[in-house]
Design a protein around this motif. Structure first.
Motif, PDB file in Angstrom:
ATOM      1  N   ARG A 154      -4.475  -2.979  -1.097  1.00 41.29           N
ATOM      2  CA  ARG A 154      -3.230  -2.272  -0.812  1.00 41.29           C
ATOM      3  C   ARG A 154      -2.421  -2.219  -2.107  1.00 41.29           C
ATOM      4  NH1 ARG A 154       0.241  -4.979   3.728  1.00 41.29           N
ATOM      5  NH2 ARG A 154      -1.423  -4.084   5.004  1.00 41.29           N
ATOM      6  N   SER A 155      -1.940  -1.057  -2.425  1.00 45.74           N
ATOM      7  CA  SER A 155      -1.158  -0.900  -3.649  1.00 45.74           C
ATOM      8  C   SER A 155       0.322  -0.787  -3.323  1.00 45.74           C
ATOM      9  CB  SER A 155      -1.621   0.342  -4.424  1.00 45.74           C
ATOM     10  OG  SER A 155      -2.965   0.186  -4.817  1.00 45.74           O
ATOM     11  N   TYR A 156       1.153  -1.353  -4.170  1.00 41.10           N
ATOM     12  CA  TYR A 156       2.593  -1.348  -3.974  1.00 41.10           C
ATOM     13  C   TYR A 156       3.253  -0.540  -5.076  1.00 41.10           C
ATOM     14  CZ  TYR A 156       1.465  -5.227  -0.870  1.00 41.10           C
ATOM     15  OH  TYR A 156       0.919  -6.018   0.120  1.00 41.10           O
ATOM     16  N   TYR A 157       4.103   0.400  -4.675  1.00 33.43           N
ATOM     17  CA  TYR A 157       4.791   1.248  -5.635  1.00 33.43           C
ATOM     18  C   TYR A 157       6.293   1.189  -5.398  1.00 33.43           C
ATOM     19  CZ  TYR A 157       0.179   3.316  -6.367  1.00 33.43           C
ATOM     20  OH  TYR A 157      -1.147   3.514  -6.641  1.00 33.43           O
ATOM     21  N   ARG A 158       7.035   1.379  -6.476  1.00 32.75           N
ATOM     22  CA  ARG A 158       8.485   1.400  -6.409  1.00 32.75           C
ATOM     23  C   ARG A 158       8.966   2.643  -7.128  1.00 32.75           C
ATOM     24  NH1 ARG A 158       9.977  -3.830  -8.684  1.00 32.75           N
ATOM     25  NH2 ARG A 158       9.514  -4.643  -6.622  1.00 32.75           N
ATOM     26  N   CYS A 159      10.014   3.257  -6.603  1.00 33.18           N
ATOM     27  CA  CYS A 159      10.585   4.438  -7.240  1.00 33.18           C
ATOM     28  C   CYS A 159      11.137   4.041  -8.606  1.00 33.18           C
ATOM     29  CB  CYS A 159      11.683   5.050  -6.370  1.00 33.18           C
ATOM     30  SG  CYS A 159      12.376   6.581  -7.048  1.00 33.18           S
ATOM     31  N   THR A 160      10.832   4.857  -9.612  1.00 37.32           N
ATOM     32  CA  THR A 160      11.237   4.510 -10.974  1.00 37.32           C
ATOM     33  C   THR A 160      12.712   4.800 -11.250  1.00 37.32           C
ATOM     34  OG1 THR A 160      10.573   6.686 -11.765  1.00 37.32           O
ATOM     35  CG2 THR A 160       8.934   4.933 -11.868  1.00 37.32           C
ATOM     36  N   GLN A 161      13.336   5.547 -10.358  1.00 37.77           N
ATOM     37  CA  GLN A 161      14.747   5.895 -10.560  1.00 37.77           C
ATOM     38  C   GLN A 161      15.638   4.654 -10.482  1.00 37.77           C
ATOM     39  OE1 GLN A 161      15.439   9.072 -11.176  1.00 37.77           O
ATOM     40  NE2 GLN A 161      17.658   8.904 -11.371  1.00 37.77           N
ATOM     41  N   LYS A 167       3.692   1.457 -10.122  1.00 42.44           N
ATOM     42  CA  LYS A 167       2.930   0.466  -9.373  1.00 42.44           C
ATOM     43  C   LYS A 167       3.353  -0.935  -9.819  1.00 42.44           C
ATOM     44  CE  LYS A 167      -1.849  -0.529  -8.110  1.00 42.44           C
ATOM     45  NZ  LYS A 167      -3.251  -0.087  -8.276  1.00 42.44           N
ATOM     46  N   TYR A 168       3.669  -1.778  -8.875  1.00 39.15           N
ATOM     47  CA  TYR A 168       4.100  -3.128  -9.241  1.00 39.15           C
ATOM     48  C   TYR A 168       3.233  -4.207  -8.625  1.00 39.15           C
ATOM     49  CZ  TYR A 168       6.398  -3.397  -4.661  1.00 39.15           C
ATOM     50  OH  TYR A 168       6.668  -3.403  -3.309  1.00 39.15           O
ATOM     51  N   GLY A 169       2.242  -3.806  -7.904  1.00 36.00           N
ATOM     52  CA  GLY A 169       1.375  -4.830  -7.346  1.00 36.00           C
ATOM     53  C   GLY A 169       0.199  -4.254  -6.589  1.00 36.00           C
ATOM     54  N   GLN A 170      -0.783  -5.038  -6.438  1.00 38.64           N
ATOM     55  CA  GLN A 170      -1.950  -4.661  -5.641  1.00 38.64           C
ATOM     56  C   GLN A 170      -2.481  -5.904  -4.982  1.00 38.64           C
ATOM     57  OE1 GLN A 170      -4.835  -1.765  -7.172  1.00 38.64           O
ATOM     58  NE2 GLN A 170      -6.432  -3.302  -6.892  1.00 38.64           N
ATOM     59  N   LYS A 171      -2.833  -5.777  -3.751  1.00 38.01           N
ATOM     60  CA  LYS A 171      -3.253  -6.952  -3.002  1.00 38.01           C
ATOM     61  C   LYS A 171      -4.402  -6.597  -2.073  1.00 38.01           C
ATOM     62  CE  LYS A 171      -1.843 -11.239  -2.029  1.00 38.01           C
ATOM     63  NZ  LYS A 171      -1.447 -12.231  -3.028  1.00 38.01           N
ATOM     64  N   VAL A 172      -5.344  -7.458  -2.005  1.00 37.64           N
ATOM     65  CA  VAL A 172      -6.407  -7.301  -1.012  1.00 37.64           C
ATOM     66  C   VAL A 172      -5.953  -8.017   0.238  1.00 37.64           C
ATOM     67  CG1 VAL A 172      -8.791  -7.799  -0.416  1.00 37.64           C
ATOM     68  CG2 VAL A 172      -8.205  -7.182  -2.762  1.00 37.64           C
ATOM     69  N   VAL A 173      -5.710  -7.244   1.288  1.00 41.93           N
ATOM     70  CA  VAL A 173      -5.248  -7.847   2.522  1.00 41.93           C
ATOM     71  C   VAL A 173      -6.433  -8.254   3.374  1.00 41.93           C
ATOM     72  CG1 VAL A 173      -3.061  -6.632   2.557  1.00 41.93           C
ATOM     73  CG2 VAL A 173      -5.054  -5.603   3.594  1.00 41.93           C
ATOM     74  N   LYS A 174      -6.175  -9.174   4.233  1.00 40.56           N
ATOM     75  CA  LYS A 174      -7.235  -9.765   5.048  1.00 40.56           C
ATOM     76  C   LYS A 174      -7.935  -8.713   5.909  1.00 40.56           C
ATOM     77  CE  LYS A 174      -8.043 -13.666   8.132  1.00 40.56           C
ATOM     78  NZ  LYS A 174      -7.426 -14.598   9.077  1.00 40.56           N
TER      79      LYS A 174
END
Length: 237
Positions: A179-186, A166-173
Motif C-alpha cells: 500500500r502506498s501513501y501519498y500526501r498533497c504537496t501543496q 509519496k511518503y510511505g509504502q507498507k505491505v499490509v497483512k
DNA sequence: CGGCTTTGACCAGCGC
DNA sequence: GCGCTGGTCAAAGCCG
C-alpha cells in the motif's frame, strides 16, 4: 437516488451494488460507459475528474451526492466517448466503481474489508463477524472524511490534477501488493491518499482520499484547460 | 540543487 | 506488558 440515476439504472447503464448500506451507494460502471483511455495518459481527464470528484466527495456533506456524482460521471463518460482515441485503448474492458462512505464514520480498514467481502451473511454485518465489528468499533476514532473508489488499471496512481508526494509504502497483512501513501504537496493542504491493489484482483486499484483540498488542482496538467468537460471540475471545485 | 522515491525505523492503537 | 499491525517519519539515494 435521483430519477435520472434511477432511469440509468433501469436501462442497465450502471448497476448499484448491494454492498454496505453504511457506506452509501456503490456504483459500478460497465465498460461501455468507462470507455476511457489508459489511466495516466494524456487523455485521462475523465478518470482525473472521477478521482478529483472522489477527493471532493470525501468531505462532501451534500445528501445524495453519490447519485449526483454518478450522473456527472456518466455524462462525462458519454461525452468522452466521442473524443476517445482508439490508439490509446486499454486493450481490455475497463471498469470503474466508486462509493461514498459516511464522513468520519468508517475507517479505511472497514472500507477495505467491505470491498473485499463478496459474501454478506445474514448474521454478519457487511460480511464482518459481529465480534470483529465490535473490535472495529472500539478502535474507531475521528478522522478526516474519506472516500475510496476502485479502478481497473495497469497504473497505480490516477492523475487527479493534484500533485502528490509519496511518503510511505507498507505491505499490509494478507495482501500481496504494498500500500502506498501519498500526501498533497501543496502547503497547508493535509489531504492524503492511499493506493493499493485489490488482493483478489490485482488489476483493480483502490484509491482512498482522506481530507479535503484547500486549493485548486495544479495547473501544470498538460491540457486540462482545453478539455471539453472542464466545467466538470468547476462543478466539483 | 531541488524535488521526489525508497525503505528501515519508529510510534500509537489494539488484542491477548 | 508484550506483540502485532497500520501509519508516519526521515535519512539516503536517485534523477532531471
Amino acid at each position: 437516488m435521483s430519477s435520472t440515476s434511477q432511469a440509468m439504472l433501469n436501462q442497465g447503464l450502471f448497476e448499484e451494488q448491494e454492498i454496505p448500506t453504511q457506506m452509501g451507494n456503490f456504483f459500478i460502471f460497465p465498460s461501455s460507459l468507462s470507455n476511457c483511455p489508459p489511466l495516466g495518459c494524456h487523455q485521462s481527464l475523465k478518470v482525473s475528474n472521477i478521482a478529483a470528484a472522489a477527493a471532493s466527495l470525501a468531505a462532501d456533506a451534500v445528501p445524495n451526492s453519490a447519485a449526483t456524482l454518478t450522473e456527472t460521471l456518466l455524462s462525462s463518460a458519454t461525452s468522452q466517448k466521442h473524443r476517445h482515441d482508439p490508439a490509446s485503448d486499454f486493450g481490455g474492458p475497463q471498469l470503474l466503481s466508486l462509493h461514498r462512505s459516511s464522513a468520519n464514520f468508517w475507517a479505511w480498514e472497514e472500507v477495505n474489508e467491505c470491498l473485499g467481502s463478496k459474501k454478506i451473511g445474514v448474521d454478519d454485518h457487511l460480511g464482518v463477524p459481529a465480534m470483529k465489528m465490535k473490535r472495529i468499533k472500539a478502535r474507531r476514532k475521528v478522522r478526516e472524511p474519506r472516500f475510496c473508489f476502485k479502478t481497473m488499471s495497469d497504473v497505480d496512481v490516477l492523475d487527479d490534477g493534484y500533485k502528490w508526494r509519496k511518503y510511505g509504502q507498507k505491505v499490509v497483512k494478507n495482501t500481496q501488493h504494498p500500500r502506498s501513501y501519498y500526501r498533497c504537496t501543496q502547503d497547508n493542504c493535509r489531504v492524503k491518499k492511499r493506493v493499493e491493489r485489490l488482493a483478489e484482483d490485482p488489476r483493480m486499484v483502490i484509491t482512498t482520499y482522506e481530507g479535503r483540498h484547500v486549493h485548486s488542482p495544479s495547473h501544470d496538467l498538460e491540457d486540462s484547460s482545453q478539455q471539453p468537460n472542464s466545467q466538470l471540475n468547476n462543478f466539483f471545485w
